[in-house]
Design a protein around this motif. Structure first.
Motif, mmCIF file in Angstrom:
data_model
loop_
_atom_site.group_PDB
_atom_site.id
_atom_site.type_symbol
_atom_site.label_atom_id
_atom_site.label_comp_id
_atom_site.label_asym_id
_atom_site.label_seq_id
_atom_site.Cartn_x
_atom_site.Cartn_y
_atom_site.Cartn_z
ATOM 1 N N ASP A 68 1.188 -1.438 -0.222
ATOM 2 C CA ASP A 68 -0.095 -0.013 -0.364
ATOM 3 C C ASP A 68 1.034 1.361 -0.123
ATOM 4 O OD1 ASP A 68 -2.204 -1.988 0.341
ATOM 5 O OD2 ASP A 68 -2.523 -1.649 2.391
ATOM 6 N N ASN A 69 1.864 1.091 -1.089
ATOM 7 C CA ASN A 69 2.603 2.282 -0.789
ATOM 8 C C ASN A 69 3.315 2.666 0.151
ATOM 9 O OD1 ASN A 69 2.022 3.193 -4.029
ATOM 10 N ND2 ASN A 69 -0.113 4.055 -2.804
ATOM 11 N N GLY A 70 3.370 1.935 0.848
ATOM 12 C CA GLY A 70 4.564 1.727 2.007
ATOM 13 C C GLY A 70 5.481 0.157 2.195
ATOM 14 N N PHE A 71 6.694 0.827 3.280
ATOM 15 C CA PHE A 71 7.736 -0.677 2.820
ATOM 16 C C PHE A 71 7.342 -1.217 4.157
ATOM 17 C CE2 PHE A 71 9.003 1.644 -0.672
ATOM 18 C CZ PHE A 71 9.676 0.571 -1.416
ATOM 19 N N GLU A 72 7.154 -1.949 4.745
ATOM 20 C CA GLU A 72 6.480 -2.506 6.059
ATOM 21 C C GLU A 72 8.102 -3.491 6.661
ATOM 22 O OE1 GLU A 72 2.886 -4.444 6.189
ATOM 23 O OE2 GLU A 72 2.037 -2.826 5.829
ATOM 24 N N LEU A 73 8.621 -3.896 7.976
ATOM 25 C CA LEU A 73 9.335 -3.852 8.229
ATOM 26 C C LEU A 73 9.134 -5.514 9.235
ATOM 27 C CD1 LEU A 73 12.091 -4.855 9.151
ATOM 28 C CD2 LEU A 73 12.309 -3.145 10.887
ATOM 29 N N THR A 74 9.448 -6.424 9.483
ATOM 30 C CA THR A 74 9.685 -7.998 10.006
ATOM 31 C C THR A 74 10.610 -8.392 9.781
ATOM 32 O OG1 THR A 74 7.273 -8.551 7.979
ATOM 33 C CG2 THR A 74 8.451 -10.023 9.599
ATOM 34 N N ALA A 75 10.939 -8.958 11.554
ATOM 35 C CA ALA A 75 11.838 -8.733 12.570
ATOM 36 C C ALA A 75 11.411 -9.665 13.010
ATOM 37 C CB ALA A 75 12.895 -7.673 12.491
ATOM 38 N N SER A 76 12.233 -10.698 13.811
ATOM 39 C CA SER A 76 12.221 -12.046 15.168
ATOM 40 C C SER A 76 13.617 -11.505 15.511
ATOM 41 C CB SER A 76 11.789 -13.568 14.102
ATOM 42 O OG SER A 76 11.045 -13.967 13.436
ATOM 43 N N PHE A 77 12.546 -11.156 17.500
ATOM 44 C CA PHE A 77 14.338 -11.596 18.203
ATOM 45 C C PHE A 77 14.320 -12.760 19.214
ATOM 46 C CE2 PHE A 77 13.625 -7.115 16.261
ATOM 47 C CZ PHE A 77 14.752 -6.963 16.532
ATOM 48 N N ASP A 78 15.487 -12.884 19.662
ATOM 49 C CA ASP A 78 14.497 -14.601 20.774
ATOM 50 C C ASP A 78 15.982 -14.080 21.909
ATOM 51 O OD1 ASP A 78 14.264 -16.533 21.459
ATOM 52 O OD2 ASP A 78 15.864 -17.590 20.775
ATOM 53 N N PHE A 79 15.165 -14.409 22.802
ATOM 54 C CA PHE A 79 16.087 -13.751 24.287
ATOM 55 C C PHE A 79 15.147 -14.045 25.601
ATOM 56 C CE2 PHE A 79 13.113 -9.841 23.841
ATOM 57 C CZ PHE A 79 12.576 -9.571 24.506
ATOM 58 N N ASP A 80 15.661 -13.989 26.844
ATOM 59 C CA ASP A 80 14.616 -14.287 28.151
ATOM 60 C C ASP A 80 15.019 -13.344 28.925
ATOM 61 O OD1 ASP A 80 13.814 -17.149 27.220
ATOM 62 O OD2 ASP A 80 15.294 -17.811 27.043
ATOM 63 N N LEU A 81 14.372 -12.940 29.885
ATOM 64 C CA LEU A 81 14.220 -11.823 30.884
ATOM 65 C C LEU A 81 15.783 -12.681 31.279
ATOM 66 C CD1 LEU A 81 11.151 -10.530 31.104
ATOM 67 C CD2 LEU A 81 13.251 -9.191 29.708
ATOM 68 N N PRO A 82 16.206 -12.092 32.646
ATOM 69 C CA PRO A 82 17.100 -12.425 33.561
ATOM 70 C C PRO A 82 16.551 -12.477 35.148
ATOM 71 C CG PRO A 82 18.531 -11.227 32.334
ATOM 72 C CD PRO A 82 16.934 -10.857 31.262
ATOM 73 N N PRO A 83 16.627 -13.221 36.044
ATOM 74 C CA PRO A 83 16.441 -13.363 37.273
ATOM 75 C C PRO A 83 15.982 -11.882 38.045
ATOM 76 C CG PRO A 83 17.409 -15.139 36.972
ATOM 77 C CD PRO A 83 17.419 -13.995 35.917
ATOM 78 N N ALA A 84 16.296 -11.234 37.504
ATOM 79 C CA ALA A 84 16.758 -9.366 38.674
ATOM 80 C C ALA A 84 15.890 -9.356 37.583
ATOM 81 C CB ALA A 84 18.351 -9.126 38.292
ATOM 82 N N VAL A 85 15.805 -9.156 35.844
ATOM 83 C CA VAL A 85 14.880 -8.546 35.560
ATOM 84 C C VAL A 85 13.455 -8.758 35.798
ATOM 85 C CG1 VAL A 85 14.312 -7.109 32.832
ATOM 86 C CG2 VAL A 85 16.793 -7.596 33.875
#
Length: 284
Positions: A68-85
């Protein structure tokens, strides 16, 4: 009588002097060598501890799609929260994850062109009363019953409009970069001081770099969707033929008698089309 001291009494033999000087030089060299070895060992331990204790976000996927006359980003990330966070999150501290995107094009005669430099913030919070995790981004708030489900939603970036059609040139190749990090600047002030000095709070990914070439047929209309085939209707069962009702034998005679009666003849003559059109005699 006390003898007078002579200068020759303070002289040291040449061989002994060379021996003392060589011993001092050897001791100094060994000391410097030991200090350098100790410093190298300390640096190695620090680097090893930093590699083991660092919390890293991994960027697993990144691509751009034209919609639709625009550019869209698709991205994937992988992480876990540390216990303190995670413990701070469950105590009511909101976490802010920032996704950064950059688009650049190298130029041999000048600095690199950077037409796009944008970011997006995703807020993760916990509601103790409802015992739900809430993800907020762009005016959208979605509740989750489990932390794992909320993190899976944050780790998947889909349909983010990063730039419009006028920001790039068709047919040109650009260098795209994307990364995600935990924004420590939006934490409360006491947590900012502790987070900067704590390795568990330094959640960030490296830049995920890829090359994107803008399509040249941006004006072409999208292909029409394939026609949907209508489902075949089941054939209706054939209705049985109704038997013809018998005509009484007296019906022809009755109709003949009706046509022969004077009343029928009068009505037929009065309502005939010829009589209605033709004017009566004596009328203009």
């Amino acid at each position: 009588m006390v003898s007078t001291l002579r200068l020759s009494d303070f002289r040291v033999p040449a061989d002994r002097a060379r021996t003392v000087a060589g011993t001092w030089c050897n001791d100094t060299t060994c000391l410097l060598q030991r200090a350098c070895a100790a410093l190298a060992l300390v640096l190695a331990c620090l680097l090893w501890a930093g590699t083991v204790g660092a919390q890293v976000i991994e960027a697993t996927e990144a691509r751009i799609e034209y919609q639709d006359n625009g550019f869209e980003l698709t991205a994937s990330f992988d992480f876990d929260l540390p216990p303190a966070v995670e413990d701070a999150l469950n105590k009511g501290i909101s976490l802010y994850f920032m996704v950064e995107f950059q688009l650049s094009r190298p130029r041999w005669y000048w600095f690199d062109e950077k037409p796009v430099n944008t970011s997006r913030t995703i807020r993760l919070s916990y509601q103790p009363l409802t015992r739900q995790y809430r993800v907020s981004t762009g005016g959208l708030q979605i509740p989750f019953a489990r932390l794992k489900s909320a993190l899976q939603f944050i780790q998947r970036v889909h349909g983010w409009r990063v730039f419009d059609r006028g920001a790039v040139k068709p047919g040109e190749s650009y260098h795209a970069e994307v990364r995600m990090k935990l924004d420590l600047s939006q934490l409360p002030k006491p947590f900012q001081i502790n987070a900067v000095n704590t390795r568990e709070w330094n959640l960030a990914s490296d830049w995920r770099r890829f090359t994107y070439t803008v399509p040249t047929d941006l004006n072409a209309p999208p292909p029409p969707p394939p026609p949907a085939s209508a489902p075949a209707l089941p054939a209706s069962p054939a209705m049985p033929a109704m038997p013809a009702s018998p005509v009484p034998a007296s019906a022809p005679a009755a109709s003949a008698e009706l046509r022969a009666s004077p009343f029928a003849q009068t009505v037929s003559t009065a309502l005939s089309p010829f009589a209605l059109v033709q004017a009566a005699p004596g009328q203009p």
